[in-house]
Scaffold this motif. Structure first.
Motif: not given
Length: 386
Positions: A48-62
Motif C-alpha cells: 500500500a502507498l502509506e506502507d511504501k512511505v514508511v518502509q522507505q523511511a525505515v530503509v534510509m535509517v537501516l
C-alpha cells in the motif's frame, strides 16, 4: 497517488503520530504475478502507498547502519553499487586469481522462504529499538491479498516491497556472507573469490576438492536457516585460464559457461592471453525480441516519428546495460533483428504497402542508437572505483 497528494501534509503528520504511538497497522500486499524466463510465474507483493512511505523511511535509517557492516563482495541493492560493479569484480577476480572452478549458486525461492524468527533475530543483533523491530514484524506478518482474500504470512517477505531487498541483504549477510568469509580464511588452501548479488552468488576456486567441500558445507548452512540451493541452477563447472586445455585433453569441445546478471560468461582469449568473455543471454534476448514484436504490431498504425522515438529510448536503455566489450557482435545481430521486426510491422499497415530496404535503412539510421561500447574494460573501471 494523486488522491493521496491532496491530503499529503495532514496525513503525513497523522502517520508520524501513529508510528510513534504504536497505532500504525501494516496493510497486506496485493499479490500479482509476472512471467519468469523459464515459463513459470513469479509472485510479487505490491505494498500500500502509506506502507511504501514508511518502509522507505525505515530503509534510509537501516542503510546508514548496515552499510558499515556489509562485506565488500555483496553488491545487490546497495548504495553506490550496481550490477556492473558485481560483474566487473567477478571478471577481474577470475582473470587475476588462480580460479579453475566456478560454483554458480542460486537459492530456491529465497524471498518466499525467509524465516521470520531468524530475520527478527538478525535485526535484534544490531537494532536495539524495540519499536523498529515491531514495525518490521508487522510488515513481515501482514500477508497478501489474492483474489479478494487475505492470506496470512508465516514465512518470506513480499518480493516487490520497498524494504524487502534490504531485509534480504541483512538475512544473507548473517546466513551466508559472514560464514563464507570465515570459511575462506580458515579452510581454503588455494585462491577463493566470492561475488553475491541478492540471492545469486558466484564463487571461484583454485582446487576442485575445495569447491566440493564448500558446496557441501553451504548446503548444510542454508538448511540451518530454512533455505535450499536450487538443484538445477546450482552448478560446479570447470572454468578459467586452463579450462580450455583441460577440456581438450578430456575430449570435450569447449568449457562450460555460466549465467550471471544477464550475461553468459565464457572462456575466451585475447592478444594478452586468457580473458572472460561476457555475452547477452540468448534466452533473454529472444524474450526481448518477442515483446518488441508484439508491441510494434500493436503500434504499427501510429506515426513513424512517435514509434521511432519510443523505440530509440528502449534500445538505448538496452544498450546502456549490455554494451560491454566483446559483446558488440551479438548486440549488432539483436539490432538487426529489431529492424526486421519493425519493418515487418510497417509493411502490415496495409495489404499493398511496400517498404524498400534503402528507405527503411534511412529510418533505422535516424532512430536506432549506434551500436558501440558503453562500458569500459572491467579492470579499468574496477581500478578507478577502488
Amino acid at each position: 497517488m494523486a488522491e493521496y497528494e491532496e491530503i499529503l501534509y495532514r496525513r503525513v503528520n497523522e502517520l508520524h503520530r501513529e508510528i510513534q504511538s504504536g497505532a500504525y497497522r501494516a496493510q497486506p500486499s496485493r499479490r500479482v504475478f509476472i512471467p519468469k524466463a523459464d515459463g513459470r510465474m513469479r509472485p510479487l507483493g505490491i505494498a500500500a502507498l502509506e506502507d511504501k512511505v514508511v518502509q522507505q523511511a525505515v530503509v534510509m535509517v537501516l542503510n546508514a547502519i548496515y552499510e558499515q557492516d556489509f562485506l565488500g563482495f555483496s553488491y545487490g541493492f546497495r548504495q553506490g553499487k550496481g550490477q556492473h560493479d558485481a560483474l566487473d569484480a567477478l571478471t577481474v577476480g577470475i582473470n587475476i586469481r588462480k580460479v579453475n572452478w566456478i560454483l554458480d549458486a542460486d537459492i530456491r525461492a529465497f524471498f518466499d522462504e525467509i524465516d521470520h524468527a531468524w530475520m527478527l533475530r538478525f535485526l535484534e543483533h544490531r537494532i536495539a529499538d524495540r519499536r523498529l523491530i515491531r514495525l518490521i514484524r508487522k510488515w513481515l506478518q501482514a500477508g497478501v491479498v489474492e483474489n479478494g482474500y487475505r492470506i496470512a504470512s508465516t514465512r518470506g517477505t513480499p518480493q516487490g516491497a520497498v524494504i524487502s531487498p534490504l531485509l534480504a541483504n541483512i538475512y544473507l549477510h548473517y546466513a551466508l556472507d559472514l560464514w563464507a568469509h570465515q570459511w575462506r580464511k580458515r579452510n581454503a588452501r588455494g585462491d577463493v573469490i566470492l561475488v553475491r548479488y541478492a540471492d545469486d552468488s558466484v564463487m571461484g576456486f583454485q582446487y576442485e576438492w575445495e569447491a566440493q567441500q564448500f558446496l557441501a558445507a553451504l548446503q548444510m548452512r542454508m538448511a540451518k536457516f530454512g533455505l535450499q540451493l536450487h538443484p538445477d541452477k546450482t552448478r560446479l563447472i570447470r572454468f578459467g585460464r586452463y579450462a580450455a586445455r583441460q577440456c581438450q585433453e578430456r575430449g570435450q569441445k569447449k568449457p562450460e559457461t555460466f549465467d550471471f546478471l544477464g550475461f553468459t560468461h565464457c572462456c575466451g582469449t585475447s592478444r594478452r592471453g586468457f580473458m572472460v568473455v561476457r555475452l547477452t543471454i540468448k534466452k533473454r534476448m529472444r524474450a526481448t525480441l518477442a515483446a518488441l514484436r508484439v508491441t510494434l504490431m500493436k503500434r504499427r498504425h501510429e506515426p513513424i516519428p512517435v514509434v521511432g522515438a519510443w523505440l530509440r529510448r528502449v534500445l538505448q536503455g538496452y544498450l546502456n546495460y549490455y554494451a560491454v566489450p566483446r559483446n558488440m557482435h551479438r548486440l549488432a545481430g539483436f539490432l538487426s533483428e529489431v529492424g526486421r521486426v519493425w519493418r515487418h510491422a510497417l509493411m502490415r499497415r496495409s495489404q499493398r504497402h511496400r517498404l524498400q530496404w534503402p528507405r527503411f535503412n534511412r529510418l533505422t539510421k535516424k532512430y536506432f542508437p549506434p551500436c558501440s561500447v558503453v562500458h569500459p574494460l572491467p579492470s579499468e573501471r574496477l581500478h578507478v572505483m577502488t
